[in-house]
Design an enzyme around this catalytic site. Structure first.
Site, short mmCIF file in Angstrom:
data_model
loop_
_atom_site.label_atom_id
_atom_site.label_comp_id
_atom_site.label_asym_id
_atom_site.label_seq_id
_atom_site.Cartn_x
_atom_site.Cartn_y
_atom_site.Cartn_z
N LYS A 157 0.85 -1.20 0.00
CA LYS A 157 0.00 0.00 0.00
C LYS A 157 0.88 1.24 0.00
O LYS A 157 0.59 2.22 -0.70
CB LYS A 157 -0.92 0.01 1.24
CG LYS A 157 -2.07 -0.97 1.14
CD LYS A 157 -2.84 -1.10 2.44
CE LYS A 157 -3.83 -2.26 2.38
NZ LYS A 157 -4.46 -2.56 3.65
N ASP B 8 -11.16 3.15 4.62
CA ASP B 8 -11.50 1.74 4.36
C ASP B 8 -13.01 1.56 4.32
O ASP B 8 -13.50 0.50 3.93
CB ASP B 8 -10.91 0.84 5.46
CG ASP B 8 -9.64 0.11 5.01
OD1 ASP B 8 -9.44 0.00 3.79
OD2 ASP B 8 -8.88 -0.33 5.87
N GLN C 40 -4.69 -1.80 9.87
CA GLN C 40 -4.48 -3.06 9.15
C GLN C 40 -5.03 -4.23 9.97
O GLN C 40 -4.70 -4.40 11.14
CB GLN C 40 -2.98 -3.24 8.88
CG GLN C 40 -2.64 -4.44 8.03
CD GLN C 40 -3.22 -4.35 6.60
OE1 GLN C 40 -3.18 -3.31 5.97
NE2 GLN C 40 -3.78 -5.45 6.12
#
Ligand code: NDP
Length: 296
Positions: free
Chosen positions: A50, A117, A94
């Site tokens: 990422k 997200d 994460q």
């Protein structure tokens, strides 16, 4: 019939190029904060990827590496600081988090406008009620882009989604419903799964079961999106029996090279859109000119 392969790698590269062009015009650059708690090796690889992809489009990515033993309260304080920091536009945590932490409680502490997200219940709720202001999580957004890339009008099409997780199955169902598909969600307790999948004009396989979707489960001419990432005998494969299903489907995504690269590209797009919204809120304009950034 041999299916057309939907090339997610190429589609993602094109999206990243367009994004890089827009971000190059910005005086300030978007900043994404990634919270990584613990030593999960796969998570470290995902975060590295990422960060690299962010750098390529001009998004600065700050990774906060925290001890696996961090307490829930301490982690929430870290997130609160990021929420308050005006230089941070997007925050992701994460997953998976170490077992002693309640992931949903941690995700809930991200301010919804920085929740790139799209996992916060506020954004999930906006998506569920069809509000276009929702931050839609990256994988479902990537799936939609891949479906759109086929040029097929999917209004009224029957989409069968295998999997009901909060990060893939449910938001994908909501997104396709908002795009006028007729949606069926299947899960591990669903009866007669093959019969159900055979009714799908669109099949989205997101259950993490290697090659479970067989050729005789697929309606001829269907559009098949394979979200699964499984490792079998050291090799990556999806939830779709690709080599056989491609003989009956009209379109199919490969694994790797399908949904995976789109997920990363859409996370970057979400970060840029968060940046644009925050700029506008503080009375500044961004340079997307209303193209590509649905919030400007
Ligand atoms: P989860 O394990 O959270 O959810 C799996 C879902 O599949 C559950 O709803 C489960 O049902 C359902 N399921 C499991 N087995 C069956 C079965 N035999 N028949 C029907 N349904 C079944 O997984 P995720 O949603 O997080 O991920 C799904 C897959 O997608 C994984 O392989 C993951 O690695 C991959 N993935 C890929 C991404 C990408 O970018 N390409 C991004 C995110 C995930 P129940 O609810 O009843 O347990």
């Amino acid at each position: 019939m041999s299916a057309q392969i939907i090339d997610g790698k190429q589609a993602a590269a094109q999206l990243r190029e367009e994004l890089a062009r827009k971000i190059a015009k910005e005086e300030e650059k978007p900043v994404l904060a990634v919270v990584l708690a613990g030593e999960n090796e796969a998570s470290k690889v995902y975060v590295r990827n990422k960060k690299k992809a962010a750098a390529e489009v001009g998004i600065s990515c700050e990774v906060l590496e925290l001890s696996a033993s961090i307490g829930e309260h301490a982690l929430q304080e870290v997130i609160e600081e990021l929420n308050e920091n005006p230089h941070i536009n997007g925050i992701i945590v994460q997953l998976p988090l170490p077992e002693h932490l309640d992931s949903q409680r941690i995700l809930n502490s991200i301010r919804p406008e920085k929740d790139v997200d799209g996992f916060h219940p506020y954004n999930a709720g906006l998506l569920a009620v069809g509000n276009p202001e929702a931050v839609v999580s990256a994988t479902p957004r990537g799936i939609l882009k891949l479906l759109e890339s086929t040029g097929i009008d999917f209004t009224g099409k029957h989409a069968v989604i295998i999997g009901r997780s909060n990060i893939v199955g449910r938001p994908t169902a909501a997104l396709l419903l908002n795009h006028d598909c007729t949606v069926t969600i299947a899960h591990s307790k669903t009866k007669n799964l093959p019969d159900l999948v055979r009714q799908g004009d669109i099949v989205v396989a997101a259950c993490g079961r290697p090659k479970i979707v067989k050729k005789d489960w697929v309606k001829p001419g269907a559009l098949v999106i394979d979200v699964g990432i499984n490792r079998v005998e050291g090799k990556l494969c999806g939830d779709v029996d690709f080599d056989n299903v491609r003989e009956v489907a009209a379109f199919v995504t490969p694994v790797p090279g399908g949904v995976g690269p789109m997920t990363v590209a859409m996370l970057l797009e979400n970060t840029y859109e968060a940046f644009c919204r925050q700029k506008q809120k503080s009375g500044h304009s961004c340079h997307c000119g209303g193209h590509g950034c649905s919030h400007c």
